[in-house]
Design an enzyme around this catalytic site. Structure first.
Site, PDB file in Angstrom:
ATOM      1  CD  GLU A  72      -2.690  -1.423   0.046  1.00 52.81           C
ATOM      2  OE1 GLU A  72      -2.996  -0.441  -0.660  1.00 52.81           O
ATOM      3  OE2 GLU A  72      -3.038  -2.581  -0.247  1.00 52.81           O
ATOM      4  CG  ASP A 129      -3.235  -3.240  -7.025  1.00 53.44           C
ATOM      5  OD1 ASP A 129      -2.293  -3.295  -6.214  1.00 53.44           O
ATOM      6  OD2 ASP A 129      -4.357  -2.799  -6.736  1.00 53.44           O
TER       7      ASP A 129
END
Length: 913
Positions: A157, A167
């Site tokens: 994160e 991602d």
């Protein structure tokens, strides 16, 4: 406004001026300091949560250090503890740390079991994110099988938050074709596993190999790539940090450039390490030669709000009715915006400072009214901002430390000595919110809020814009609970002539209604005021303050839900109407709005980006009509419609974040920004949606050759009370930015069309390729482009790196539409081999009328799959069926003997006993 059934809501969004974020993070000798992890006030008290946060960061630091080739580690972290938790000697008062500038928020899940970690990202590739979200159950280690160790997830994160990477998995498309072979979306491509599906029926489940989809040639819906629990591959953290062997980010060498994931789409096929290497953090560090120290933590507990107003009463405040407007805005802040229990003081300044009120605690209307009587009424003298600030520090220190206190500084004048107190401001630990009034306010004013994390606003002398009242109305506590927040329901102004009427309606919805205040201001004479509640009952009892030229009405208890109507009549003067309220419930979250501009300053010809995030709790408000009004220092205004369409400036479609580029500069200096969001019951709906930027939920693991499934991801609960439609209206204030380098008119066209970011391609009939995208404009996402250039290639890197050398598609019949329209184009590939099992890659470039070109679009792909022909079945000749007596006593085997003999297919010999 329309009927109550299809009522319109209005949200004027407060835009935070500043460089994208108010984060306090700093990189000091390879170590990150100033990280703020906040525990949400609604989280039940649990001291073990504090230790779990410490453990997560402590585990994450060496993992980050090695993953970044010994460049970065976590050095100093502050943990914000809710005010309602028990006090302890080791808990100290925060300085600049607030919930508003927290980098990580620990909060209860939006739905039971939905403990998915994620990071808010409004910007594009390489731009910092907004905030990381964790839940208490995630930190307690209850999701280890699905996400892996908490420290590793924090690093995943952090890469979203700090470096703007994306991602490398794709929940919407889990497989793709590469060189005719089916591949799972992953990075690197060396990660091993099996493609299987879980079939359940009657309470029992079995694992099966995936079947092929006859149309796409890929695996059937529900098929999952299950990784082996034991791997040797080291990358990538942005795919699956939960795999034990994964300790690195994908690099240019091992990055899977063909995988259809957000990292490739947003970052032009670059690996995460390439993006990180381009960051400012990377450029100003070198690898360490020693091991980093373990992180240190400070425990900060939120306390009572302490705020001191520092108000300019110099001679220039007599111009343009500024002093009176200051009184009107100040009274709104004191009567309504500042929360119960807060400590408030007041200082005025001209050439010197004057203490108007020591700190007093607001417990009732008595203290509020007493403070309003301290507002300045006479303007005279010079301008000494530092005198006012020093006096405010002294007022606060008589009772409390200045750490975490707030100063609201308003000025309209220049002061060339303002920098002399910058060091004192930094050392004070106070947060300074600045309000620049008029065109001549000190140019260095914004530095004070920038260095302390305060709000920055600008109000022009145009009273009908209500900018000053909006600025003060936005100053609710950065640490207060949502249930105590002052929310503006309306903010409107109009100049009337010849007994004209200013008519309108305000909607009070069920989530607000407490402490509802109607405030009306005028510039000459009191207007005629008429107000009716939803039952058409006329409301009387306005308190008229003739000296300040304002009147207000406080609705007792909770205001009735529904449409309130008003009519104001006046001649040759400007009227404004402001309506504020507070949430009606401590458990049902109100609509909240957070917005920002992507840069502190706009330097021509660099485009600005305006963002507005509209949520209720964690649920986005979708399909609103959001409009920004941008006013320059010369009074000219530009209207922008902000969009949540995933194109142009908007990074993600339907996430409740509305965005648009601003290019219409017309002067140097400050620009104020005011935003409305309009919609009705059908146009603005809410729902819980899976977060797009966060650690991957691993569906299962292969251990000792067996697939061990994790519980499925929690599904969206469509019956959740927060997902129901609600009618509401809101308004709030505007912020500001400073423009420079703007040439005199006529201003040249130096803005190209914006990049196309949502190009999609589908193949039809094994021959035609259908393209869709959102049209860019002549200037970024405004106007109409002149033409499109479409090119194709069988090699994805050739298309990216040698676009001008790739095969061009004939687009002579393709005429660009107005910006933000949907474009559709169908073509047949020519001059290229496109056969079964191959991929074709497509990209688009927009060109404006002055031949300025956009960046190359995201690269779309089509894979040609022609299913193998199945030989037609040859029908068997029809033969008469023999008559068989089913009641025969002949044994069953004897019947089979007769049938086989009749078919002539087999000679059967059976020994019958």
């Amino acid at each position: 406004m329309g009927s109550f059934k299809c009522s319109v809501f209005i949200l004027v969004l407060h835009l935070l001026e500043g460089a994208v974020s108010k984060s306090l993070i700093q990189l000091n000798n390879n170590g990150y300091e100033g990280i703020v992890i906040a525990i949400d006030p609604n989280v039940p008290e649990d001291e073990t949560l504090i230790q779990q946060i410490k453990d997560m960061v402590t585990q994450a630091s060496p993992y980050l250090f090695e993953a970044t080739e010994r460049r970065f580690y976590f050095k100093k972290v502050a943990i914000l503890i809710p005010e309602k938790w028990k006090t302890k000697p080791e808990y100290v008062r925060p300085k600049l740390e607030t919930y508003k500038n927290a980098d990580v928020l620990v909060a209860e899940p939006t739905a039971p079991g939905n403990d998915e970690p994620y990071t808010e990202q409004m910007g594009n590739c390489g731009e910092k994110g907004e905030r990381i979200h964790f839940t208490p159950d995630f930190l307690a280690g209850k999701k280890l099988a699905q996400y892996g160790p908490q420290g590793r997830v924090f690093v995943h994160e952090w890469a979203h938050l700090r470096w703007g990477v994306y991602d490398e998995y794709n929940n919407n498309q889990k497989f793709y074709f590469s060189n005719g072979k089916r591949q799972a979306v992953r990075c690197s491509a060396d990660i091993t596993g099996k493609n299987v599906i879980k079939k359940c029926q009657g309470g029992s489940c079995v694992t099966k190999s995936c079947k092929l989809d006859k149309v796409t040639g890929l695996y059937e819906e529900g098929c999952e790539f299950i990784p082996h629990g034991v791997q040797t591959v080291k990358a990538s953290i942005m795919f699956a940090q939960s795999i034990d062997s994964v300790v690195e980010f994908c690099t240019e060498k091992n990055h899977n450039k063909e995988a259809p994931n957000l990292q490739n789409q947003k970052c032009n096929l670059r690996s995460t390490w390439e993006v990180i290497s381009d960051s400012e953090d990377f450029k100003k560090t070198t690898p360490m030669t020693t091991q980093p120290p373990t992180p240190t933590f400070s425990l900060l507990q939120i306390g009572q709000r302490i705020v001191c107003l520092v108000l300019d009463k110099s001679g220039s405040m007599a111009n343009g009715d500024r002093l009176n407007r200051l009184n009107q805005a100040g009274k709104l802040f004191l009567l309504q915006t500042v929360e119960q229990g807060s400590w408030v003081g007041m200082v005025t300044f001209d050439s010197v400072a004057h203490v108007q009120s020591e700190l007093i605690q607001i417990n009732s209307d008595v203290e509020r009214n007493a403070l309003t009587r301290s507002l300045p009424t006479v303007a005279a003298g010079g301008t000494s901002i530092c005198s006012g600030l020093r006096s405010a520090f002294a007022v606060i220190r008589k009772k409390y430390s200045t750490d975490g206190s707030e100063i609201v500084l308003l000025t309209d004048g220049e002061d060339n000595t303002i920098s002399s107190c910058f060091n004192e401001v930094k050392q004070s630990g106070a947060i300074i919110h600045t309000v620049a009034l008029g065109p001549s306010a000190a140019k260095e004013l914004e530095e004070l809020s920038k260095m302390t994390g305060g709000l920055q606003t600008y109000a022009s002398d145009q009273a009908q814009n209500n900018g000053l009242i909006d600025a003060f109305g936005a100053l609710s506590s950065g640490n207060g609970a949502d249930s105590q927040r002052s929310i503006q329901l309306e903010s409107k102004g109009l100049t009337l002539q010849n007994n004209q009427w200013m008519n309108g309606t305000v909607l009070v919805d069920s989530t607000v209604g407490k402490d509802t205040l109607f405030l009306i201001t005028w510039t000459k004479q009191p207007p005629k005021i008429l107000l009716w509640d939803p039952s058409k009952k006329k409301q009387d009892g306005f308190v008229v303050d003739a000296n300040t030229k304002m009147a207000y009405l406080q609705i007792p208890g909770t205001a009735k839900v529904g449409i309130w109507s008003y009519s104001l009549q006046a001649s040759s003067q400007t009227l404004t109407l402001t309506v504020t309220s507070r949430p009606s419930s401590a458990t049902v979250p109100p609509i909240t709005v957070t917005s920002k501009i992507n840069k502190n300053t706009g330097k021509f010809p660099s485009a600005m980006t305006v963002y507005a995030k509209i949520h209720q709790g964690a649920s986005p408000i979708l399909r609103a009509t959001v409009t920004a009004i941008i006013e320059s220092v010369n009074g000219k205004t530009v209207t922008l419609e902000l969009l949540d369409n995933g194109a142009g400036a908007d990074a993600t479609k339907d996430d409740g974040v509305y965005s648009r580029y601003f290019t219409a500069y017309n002067a140097n200096g400050r620009y104020s920004v005011k935003v409305w969001a309009l919609g009705g019951i059908n146009a603005a709906t809410q729902r819980l949606i899976p977060q797009q930027n966060g650690a991957m939920y691993i569906p299962g693991w292969i251990e000792n050759g067996e697939v061990n499934w994790n519980p499925p991801r929690p599904e969206i609960n469509k019956d959740d009370p927060q997902s129901k439609q609600v009618c509401f209206s809101r308004t709030s204030s505007g912020g500001s930015f400073v423009a420079s380098g703007v040439p005199q008119a006529p201003i040249p066209d130096l803005f190209p069309p914006c990049q196309i970011t949502d190009l999609k391609a589908k193949i039809h009939g094994y021959k035609f390729i259908n393209l869709t995208w959102t049209a860019p404009g002549d200037d970024y996402d405004h106007g109409r482009a002149h033409k499109y250039i479409i090119r194709i290639s069988a090699n994805i890197l050739d298309l990216r790196d040698k676009f001008n050398d790739s095969i061009q598609v004939n687009t002579s019949d393709l005429i660009p539409k107005e910006a933000n329209s949907e474009e559709v184009f169908v073509f047949t590939p020519e001059n290229i081999t496109f056969e079964n099992g191959t991929n074709l890659f497509i990209a688009v470039q927009a060109v404006d009328k002055t031949n300025l070109k956009s960046e190359i679009s995201n690269i779309a792909r089509v894979s040609l799959f022609i299913p193998p022909e199945i030989p037609p079945e040859v029908p068997s000749p029809s033969l008469p069926c023999p008559e068989i007596n089913v009641n025969s006593t002949i044994p069953g085997l004897h019947i089979l003997k007769i049938m086989w003999k009749w078919l002539g297919e087999l000679q059967l010999s059976v020994a019958l006993g």
